[in-house]
Structures are given as structure tokens and as C-alpha cells.
Design an enzyme around this catalytic site. Structure first.
Site, PDB file in Angstrom:
ATOM      1  N   ASP A  96      -7.252   3.290 -14.574  1.00  0.00           N
ATOM      2  CA  ASP A  96      -7.829   4.066 -13.473  1.00  0.00           C
ATOM      3  C   ASP A  96      -7.075   3.981 -12.153  1.00  0.00           C
ATOM      4  O   ASP A  96      -7.646   4.236 -11.091  1.00  0.00           O
ATOM      5  CB  ASP A  96      -9.272   3.591 -13.249  1.00  0.00           C
ATOM      6  CG  ASP A  96      -9.349   2.083 -13.052  1.00  0.00           C
ATOM      7  OD1 ASP A  96      -8.329   1.478 -12.691  1.00  0.00           O
ATOM      8  OD2 ASP A  96     -10.445   1.519 -13.267  1.00  0.00           O
ATOM      9  N   GLU A 118      -7.882   2.316 -22.473  1.00  0.00           N
ATOM     10  CA  GLU A 118      -9.008   1.838 -21.655  1.00  0.00           C
ATOM     11  C   GLU A 118      -9.773   3.031 -21.082  1.00  0.00           C
ATOM     12  O   GLU A 118     -10.023   3.144 -19.877  1.00  0.00           O
ATOM     13  CB  GLU A 118      -8.552   0.887 -20.530  1.00  0.00           C
ATOM     14  CG  GLU A 118      -9.703   0.064 -19.949  1.00  0.00           C
ATOM     15  CD  GLU A 118      -9.257  -0.929 -18.879  1.00  0.00           C
ATOM     16  OE1 GLU A 118      -8.795  -2.018 -19.241  1.00  0.00           O
ATOM     17  OE2 GLU A 118      -9.381  -0.623 -17.686  1.00  0.00           O
ATOM     18  N   GLU A 132     -10.887   4.435  -8.019  1.00  0.00           N
ATOM     19  CA  GLU A 132     -10.703   4.284  -9.471  1.00  0.00           C
ATOM     20  C   GLU A 132     -11.688   5.102 -10.318  1.00  0.00           C
ATOM     21  O   GLU A 132     -11.329   5.611 -11.373  1.00  0.00           O
ATOM     22  CB  GLU A 132     -10.787   2.804  -9.863  1.00  0.00           C
ATOM     23  CG  GLU A 132      -9.605   1.955  -9.408  1.00  0.00           C
ATOM     24  CD  GLU A 132      -9.705   1.484  -7.954  1.00  0.00           C
ATOM     25  OE1 GLU A 132     -10.742   1.735  -7.302  1.00  0.00           O
ATOM     26  OE2 GLU A 132      -8.748   0.865  -7.458  1.00  0.00           O
ATOM     27  N   HIS A 205      -9.263  -7.892  -3.899  1.00  0.00           N
ATOM     28  CA  HIS A 205      -8.312  -6.867  -3.440  1.00  0.00           C
ATOM     29  C   HIS A 205      -8.874  -5.465  -3.284  1.00  0.00           C
ATOM     30  O   HIS A 205      -8.255  -4.615  -2.663  1.00  0.00           O
ATOM     31  CB  HIS A 205      -7.106  -6.782  -4.385  1.00  0.00           C
ATOM     32  CG  HIS A 205      -7.422  -6.141  -5.704  1.00  0.00           C
ATOM     33  ND1 HIS A 205      -7.409  -4.780  -5.876  1.00  0.00           N
ATOM     34  CD2 HIS A 205      -7.785  -6.656  -6.889  1.00  0.00           C
ATOM     35  CE1 HIS A 205      -7.742  -4.501  -7.122  1.00  0.00           C
ATOM     36  NE2 HIS A 205      -7.980  -5.619  -7.753  1.00  0.00           N
ATOM     37  N   ARG A 207     -10.060  -1.816  -2.619  1.00  0.00           N
ATOM     38  CA  ARG A 207      -9.991  -0.995  -1.398  1.00  0.00           C
ATOM     39  C   ARG A 207     -11.338  -0.892  -0.691  1.00  0.00           C
ATOM     40  O   ARG A 207     -11.416  -1.011   0.529  1.00  0.00           O
ATOM     41  CB  ARG A 207      -9.519   0.421  -1.760  1.00  0.00           C
ATOM     42  CG  ARG A 207      -8.058   0.673  -1.450  1.00  0.00           C
ATOM     43  CD  ARG A 207      -7.709   2.148  -1.696  1.00  0.00           C
ATOM     44  NE  ARG A 207      -6.436   2.475  -1.092  1.00  0.00           N
ATOM     45  CZ  ARG A 207      -5.258   2.099  -1.555  1.00  0.00           C
ATOM     46  NH1 ARG A 207      -5.176   1.354  -2.622  1.00  0.00           N
ATOM     47  NH2 ARG A 207      -4.144   2.456  -0.939  1.00  0.00           N
ATOM     48  N   HIS A 238      -3.491 -11.456  -3.313  1.00  0.00           N
ATOM     49  CA  HIS A 238      -2.859 -10.146  -3.533  1.00  0.00           C
ATOM     50  C   HIS A 238      -1.834  -9.905  -2.428  1.00  0.00           C
ATOM     51  O   HIS A 238      -1.991 -10.404  -1.314  1.00  0.00           O
ATOM     52  CB  HIS A 238      -3.959  -9.085  -3.502  1.00  0.00           C
ATOM     53  CG  HIS A 238      -3.545  -7.750  -4.032  1.00  0.00           C
ATOM     54  ND1 HIS A 238      -2.757  -6.885  -3.306  1.00  0.00           N
ATOM     55  CD2 HIS A 238      -3.809  -7.128  -5.196  1.00  0.00           C
ATOM     56  CE1 HIS A 238      -2.572  -5.773  -4.006  1.00  0.00           C
ATOM     57  NE2 HIS A 238      -3.198  -5.896  -5.171  1.00  0.00           N
TER      58      HIS A 238
HETATM   59  C1  UD1 Z   1      -3.899  -0.957  -6.969  1.00  0.00           C
HETATM   60  C2  UD1 Z   1      -4.823   0.042  -7.658  1.00  0.00           C
HETATM   61  C3  UD1 Z   1      -6.100  -0.658  -8.109  1.00  0.00           C
HETATM   62  C4  UD1 Z   1      -5.795  -1.901  -8.911  1.00  0.00           C
HETATM   63  C5  UD1 Z   1      -4.841  -2.793  -8.139  1.00  0.00           C
HETATM   64  C6  UD1 Z   1      -4.452  -3.977  -8.982  1.00  0.00           C
HETATM   65  C7  UD1 Z   1      -4.802   2.345  -6.841  1.00  0.00           C
HETATM   66  C8  UD1 Z   1      -5.270   3.284  -5.804  1.00  0.00           C
HETATM   67  N1  UD1 Z   1      -5.205   1.088  -6.714  1.00  0.00           N
HETATM   68  O1  UD1 Z   1      -4.548  -1.356  -5.782  1.00  0.00           O
HETATM   69  O2  UD1 Z   1      -6.855   0.241  -8.907  1.00  0.00           O
HETATM   70  O3  UD1 Z   1      -7.007  -2.590  -9.144  1.00  0.00           O
HETATM   71  O4  UD1 Z   1      -3.661  -2.051  -7.816  1.00  0.00           O
HETATM   72  O5  UD1 Z   1      -3.901  -5.011  -8.216  1.00  0.00           O
HETATM   73  O6  UD1 Z   1      -4.098   2.725  -7.733  1.00  0.00           O
HETATM   74  N2  UD1 Z   1       2.006  -4.824  -2.410  1.00  0.00           N
HETATM   75  C9  UD1 Z   1       3.222  -5.461  -2.352  1.00  0.00           C
HETATM   76  N3  UD1 Z   1       3.822  -5.814  -3.529  1.00  0.00           N
HETATM   77  C10 UD1 Z   1       3.257  -5.606  -4.750  1.00  0.00           C
HETATM   78  C11 UD1 Z   1       2.000  -4.979  -4.800  1.00  0.00           C
HETATM   79  C12 UD1 Z   1       1.397  -4.571  -3.623  1.00  0.00           C
HETATM   80  O7  UD1 Z   1       3.779  -5.684  -1.293  1.00  0.00           O
HETATM   81  O8  UD1 Z   1       3.853  -5.979  -5.765  1.00  0.00           O
HETATM   82  C13 UD1 Z   1       1.343  -4.429  -1.140  1.00  0.00           C
HETATM   83  C14 UD1 Z   1       2.017  -3.206  -0.487  1.00  0.00           C
HETATM   84  O9  UD1 Z   1       1.944  -3.364   0.906  1.00  0.00           O
HETATM   85  C15 UD1 Z   1       1.088  -2.061  -0.915  1.00  0.00           C
HETATM   86  C16 UD1 Z   1      -0.259  -2.763  -0.916  1.00  0.00           C
HETATM   87  O10 UD1 Z   1      -0.013  -4.070  -1.415  1.00  0.00           O
HETATM   88  O11 UD1 Z   1       1.144  -0.982  -0.011  1.00  0.00           O
HETATM   89  C17 UD1 Z   1      -1.344  -2.092  -1.729  1.00  0.00           C
HETATM   90  O12 UD1 Z   1      -0.888  -1.697  -3.000  1.00  0.00           O
HETATM   91  P1  UD1 Z   1      -1.597  -0.429  -3.728  1.00  0.00           P
HETATM   92  O13 UD1 Z   1      -0.996  -0.237  -5.076  1.00  0.00           O
HETATM   93  O14 UD1 Z   1      -1.627   0.719  -2.814  1.00  0.00           O
HETATM   94  O15 UD1 Z   1      -3.108  -0.867  -3.853  1.00  0.00           O
HETATM   95  P2  UD1 Z   1      -3.794  -2.082  -4.606  1.00  0.00           P
HETATM   96  O16 UD1 Z   1      -4.898  -2.565  -3.725  1.00  0.00           O
HETATM   97  O17 UD1 Z   1      -2.776  -3.022  -5.078  1.00  0.00           O
HETATM   98  N1  UDP Z   2      -3.533 -11.740 -12.366  1.00  0.00           N
HETATM   99  C1  UDP Z   2      -2.281 -12.354 -12.366  1.00  0.00           C
HETATM  100  N2  UDP Z   2      -1.909 -13.081 -11.263  1.00  0.00           N
HETATM  101  C2  UDP Z   2      -2.705 -13.219 -10.171  1.00  0.00           C
HETATM  102  C3  UDP Z   2      -3.979 -12.567 -10.173  1.00  0.00           C
HETATM  103  C4  UDP Z   2      -4.346 -11.811 -11.282  1.00  0.00           C
HETATM  104  O1  UDP Z   2      -1.541 -12.278 -13.340  1.00  0.00           O
HETATM  105  O2  UDP Z   2      -2.287 -13.884  -9.220  1.00  0.00           O
HETATM  106  C5  UDP Z   2      -3.920 -10.934 -13.551  1.00  0.00           C
HETATM  107  C6  UDP Z   2      -5.281 -11.215 -14.149  1.00  0.00           C
HETATM  108  O3  UDP Z   2      -5.202 -12.194 -15.164  1.00  0.00           O
HETATM  109  C7  UDP Z   2      -5.671  -9.860 -14.728  1.00  0.00           C
HETATM  110  C8  UDP Z   2      -5.013  -8.871 -13.788  1.00  0.00           C
HETATM  111  O4  UDP Z   2      -3.989  -9.601 -13.106  1.00  0.00           O
HETATM  112  O5  UDP Z   2      -5.093  -9.669 -16.007  1.00  0.00           O
HETATM  113  C9  UDP Z   2      -5.997  -8.333 -12.803  1.00  0.00           C
HETATM  114  O6  UDP Z   2      -5.314  -7.663 -11.808  1.00  0.00           O
HETATM  115  P1  UDP Z   2      -6.013  -7.188 -10.469  1.00  0.00           P
HETATM  116  O7  UDP Z   2      -7.188  -8.039 -10.171  1.00  0.00           O
HETATM  117  O8  UDP Z   2      -4.927  -7.099  -9.462  1.00  0.00           O
HETATM  118  O9  UDP Z   2      -6.428  -5.687 -10.810  1.00  0.00           O
HETATM  119  P2  UDP Z   2      -7.730  -5.039 -11.499  1.00  0.00           P
HETATM  120  O10 UDP Z   2      -7.930  -5.667 -12.821  1.00  0.00           O
HETATM  121  O11 UDP Z   2      -8.856  -5.235 -10.550  1.00  0.00           O
HETATM  122  O12 UDP Z   2      -7.368  -3.606 -11.587  1.00  0.00           O
END
Ligand code: UD1
Ligand code: UDP
Length: 373
Positions: A96, A118, A132, A205, A207, A238
């Protein structure tokens, strides 16, 4: 020979798609092509490294502090050329995220069949989780193959009018991944720091929780940690700067919590398996902790994973400070309440989801997952 393109971009999608890449590679009738959007960078690469997967295409779209507009336009602009060059027979997307939705939309524009891994998770509130719930509902309109992790998710899809012959109950591929991660011999300096105390595992994490809800969550956790002398918390934070700022403002100076950089999936699963309880707003962790019988306080108003609530391992606590504080405290003090939530169960899969999905792609059918009563 069918060409199957797998597209993913964030950490959780990668954790759940990499085992499927491995399974598809083993199949003589299938050729996998991996395209990552790079919606996440470091957190995606951490997973690719663990699974030794080198993508065939990397759209590298991540920007610091990216908005939903940035992600959507970034992917849509770049993925067209990859799809037109590769001409896959089927594109697989997962779950999602914005990567999932935008990829499915691009496939729709090019009339390429989409397989949704999924599929069928629902809260039926498009603002929770945001964005999502919209993403996954929209993908279900487009998808030709629906790999539902559970019977409940299958029923959601049928109720929405998806043709039953396009839906298969496979279990969740994360349970497949977990077969290879947890080990009795796992050691880690953070576990040495926790020592004989109870480990509280924390992630956050979402939003819709950013801003005041996240501050309330952190304040509640800090209050319990500082009142007790029998527990310590590990919080792999995160990379989102908004999350980091809130954590710094509420948790700095608390010596009962270690805030560390994101851990790899092997470390994460081993922390979960050893924790006393988990507080999170994550989706994936709600699926993982029940396998180890670890109670999870889900800091959200809704969940698309009611199976864990029904099994008793998950409790939805919302984001009210006093509710989180009281529930966390109760579970630390009341052994009966704790025991009632700590029965190991596996409502999300049996560890053979990837095999089933590859069977369907290769032969059109599979033995469905029928959970034990
Ligand atoms: C995204 C997904 C969410 C998922 C989550 C898992 C969307 C809208 N959201 O949210 O569904 O649960 O990933 O973690 O698709 N950033 C880094 N390095 C990284 C990752 C993130 O610097 O490797 C920082 C960046 O500043 C980025 C911010 O985190 O802009 C947010 O990342 P983004 O993918 O927009 O949203 P998530 O909250 O990670
Ligand atoms: N996870 C990881 N390292 C971390 C935190 C989470 O590998 O520091 C793994 C966790 O085991 C799970 C997945 O990341 O498999 C969950 O990711 P996240 O919570 O970012 O996203 P969501 O599942 O909410 O989309």
C-alpha cells in the site's frame, strides 16, 4: 517463459518481496526483473544487501522530506520507460505504499497486468492509515491477480466485487522471510545493554501520527520507562527527519531508552523475538510479533490487521497519552493481562506464501493456505 517484473521502493515492501524474487528465480517458467523506485534509499539498500539482490532498474527518486506529490510524479515520470523497455507479462507490486499505487497506475496506462501481493487489507477509512488505505483500495481496482494473505483479506476483496477466481489466499510473505532471520545464537551490543531487564521494542513513523500524536506517544512511553526499574527500551528510529525531531524533543536525556539507527531485518526480527513487549504504529511489526507471542500495543486508531487483535496478541491503543501510559503500565504490572496477550500464534501465514505465488504465476493454480483452527 513469463517475464515477471517486481517493483518495490520502501523497506517493508523489500522485506516482503525479496523472498519472492528468490523463489521466482528458481522457476524454469519464470524470469524475474527487479525494478526499485528508491522511494527509500538507505533503508531499502539495507534490505537489498541482506538478500543479496541487485536491482535491474533503480529509479532513485528519494528526496529529503519528500511529499506525496514528489513521490507520485517522480515515479510516474521515470517508470514508463522501464516498463516500455522490459515489456513484462505481469508486474508485481506489494501492499500500500505510494510506490505500489503509482506503479499500478502506470501499468494500467500501459495495459500491463498487475499482480498485487498482500491484497485485501482494509480499514475502510481512506485517512487512516494515510495515504495507504487509498493506495491499496485503488490498486485493487486495477489488479488482475490478487494474493491475499488471509481469508479475511480475501473476503474483503470478494465483498468489493473482485472476481473470486482472481484471488488466492497465500499467507504473508513476511512469514517466509522470518524463517531465515531469527536465531538462538543472535547477539548484539544493545541486548548486552538491556541485560536481564525486560526489553521494550519501539518503532514509529506513520504520516497521520506525525505532529502532536507522535509527541503524545513518546511522552507516554517515557513516563512508564522512567517510573520502572525493570525495563529498558530499544528504538531503531525511522530516517524521516520529522520523526527524528519529535523523538529528540520528547525523549532526549532519558537513559532508559536507546534510540539507534535503523537496524537490518535480521537484527529487527531478533529484537522482536527477545522483547517483552512492543509499542509501534508499524504495519509489518503487527504481523511479525504474534509469531513470537510478543504483545503489541498498536499506537493507531485503526488497523487493517484484525487477525492479531482476534488472536489476542495486538491491542489497539490509539495515540492518546494517558491511554498508552495506562495500558503499557498495566502490561508491565499485571502478569495475567500480560500472559493473556503473549500466546504465540501465526494468523498471517505458514511460511510458504512465495511458493504459492510463484506456483500461480507459473501454472495458474496453487494449494491455498488453510490456517489451522
Ligand atoms: C513510507 C510509506 C509507508 C510505509 C513506510 C515504511 C508512502 C506514502 N509511505 O513512509 O506506507 O509504511 O514507508 O517505512 O508510501 N528517509 C531517508 N532514507 C530512507 C528512507 C526515508 O532519508 O532510507 C527519509 C527521507 O527524508 C524521506 C522521509 O524519510 O523524505 C520519508 O520517506 P517516505 O517514503 O516519504 O515516507 P515514509 O514515512 O517512510
Ligand atoms: N524493520 C527493520 N529495521 C528497523 C525497523 C523495522 O528491518 O529498524 C522491519 C520490520 O521487521 C518490518 C518492517 O521493517 O519487517 C516494517 O517496516 P515499517 O515499520 O517501516 O513499515 P510498515 O510495515 O509500517 O509499512
Amino acid at each position: 517463459m513469463k517475464k515477471i517484473m517486481l517493483v518495490f521502493g520502501t523497506r517493508p515492501e523489500a522485506i516482503k518481496m525479496c523472498p519472492l524474487v528468490d523463489e521466482i528465480r528458481k522457476r524454469p517458467g519464470l524470469t524475474p526483473v527487479v525494478c526499485v523506485t528508491g522511494q527509500h534509499r538507505q533503508m531499502l539498500d539495507q534490505v537489498l544487501d541482506i538478500f543479496h539482490i541487485v536491482p535491474d532498474h533503480d529509479l532513485s527518486i528519494m528526496k529529503q522530506g519528500q511529499t506525496l506529490f514528489d513521490i507520485t510524479t517522480g515515479i510516474l515520470e521515470k517508470i514508463r520507460a522501464v516498463l516500455e523497455q522490459e515489456k513484462p507479462d505481469i508486474v508485481l507490486v506489494h501492499g500500500d505504499t505510494s510506490t505500489t499505487f503509482v506503479t499500478a497506475l502506470a501499468c494500467f496506462y500501459l495495459q500491463i497486468p498487475v499482480g498485487h501481493v498482500e491484497a485485501g487489507l482494509r480499514t475502510y477509512d481512506i485517512y487512516s492509515p494515510f495515504p495507504e488505505e487509498f493506495n491499496r483500495e485503488a490498486v485493487s481496482i486495477i489488479s488482475a491477480y490478487n494474493f491475499a494473505p488471509t481469508e479475511l483479506s480475501r473476503q474483503n476483496l470478494v465483498r468489493e466485487g473482485k472476481k473470486p477466481e482472481t484471488i488466492w489466499v497465500t499467507g504473508n510473505t513476511v512469514i517466509d522471510a522470518m524463517k531465515h532471520t531469527v536465531s538462538d545464537s543472535f547477539q548484539h551490543p544493545e541486548l548486552d545493554w538491556v541485560g536481564k531487564d525486560k526489553l521494550i521494542f519501539i518503532t514509529a513513523h506513520r504520516r497521520e501520527n506525525q505532529g502532536e500524536p507522535m509527541h503524545r506517544m513518546f511522552r507516554a512511553i517515557r513516563r512508564v520507562l522512567e517510573e520502572r526499574d525493570d525495563c529498558k527500551a530499544i528504538y531503531p528510529i525511522h530516517m524521516n527527519p520529522v520523526v527524528r525531531k519529535a523523538a529528540e524533543e520528547e525523549l532526549a536525556g532519558c537513559d532508559k531508552i536507546h534510540i539507534i539507527e535503523p537496524v537490518d531485518v535480521v537484527e529487527c526480527h531478533n529484537f522482536e523475538a527477545r522483547c517483552h513487549l512492543c509499542l509501534t504504529d508499524s504495519g509489518g511489526i503487527q504481523e511479525e510479533c504474534p509469531s513470537y507471542g510478543k504483545p503489541v500495543l498498536v499506537m493507531r486508531d485503526t488497523t487493517e490487521r484484525p487477525e492479531g487483535i482476534d488472536a489476542g496478541t495486538l491491542r489497539l491503543v490509539g495515540t492518546d497519552e494517558q491511554t498508552i501510559y495506562l495500558t503499557f503500565k498495566e502490561l508491565m504490572e499485571d502478569e495475567n493481562a500480560y500472559r493473556a496477550m503473549s500466546q504465540a500464534c501465526n494468523p498471517y501465514g505458514d511460511g510458504f506464501a512465495c511458493r504459492r505465488i510463484a506456483d500461480i504465476l507459473e501454472t495458474g493454480t496453487c494449494d491455498p493456505w488453510i490456517p489451522k483452527k
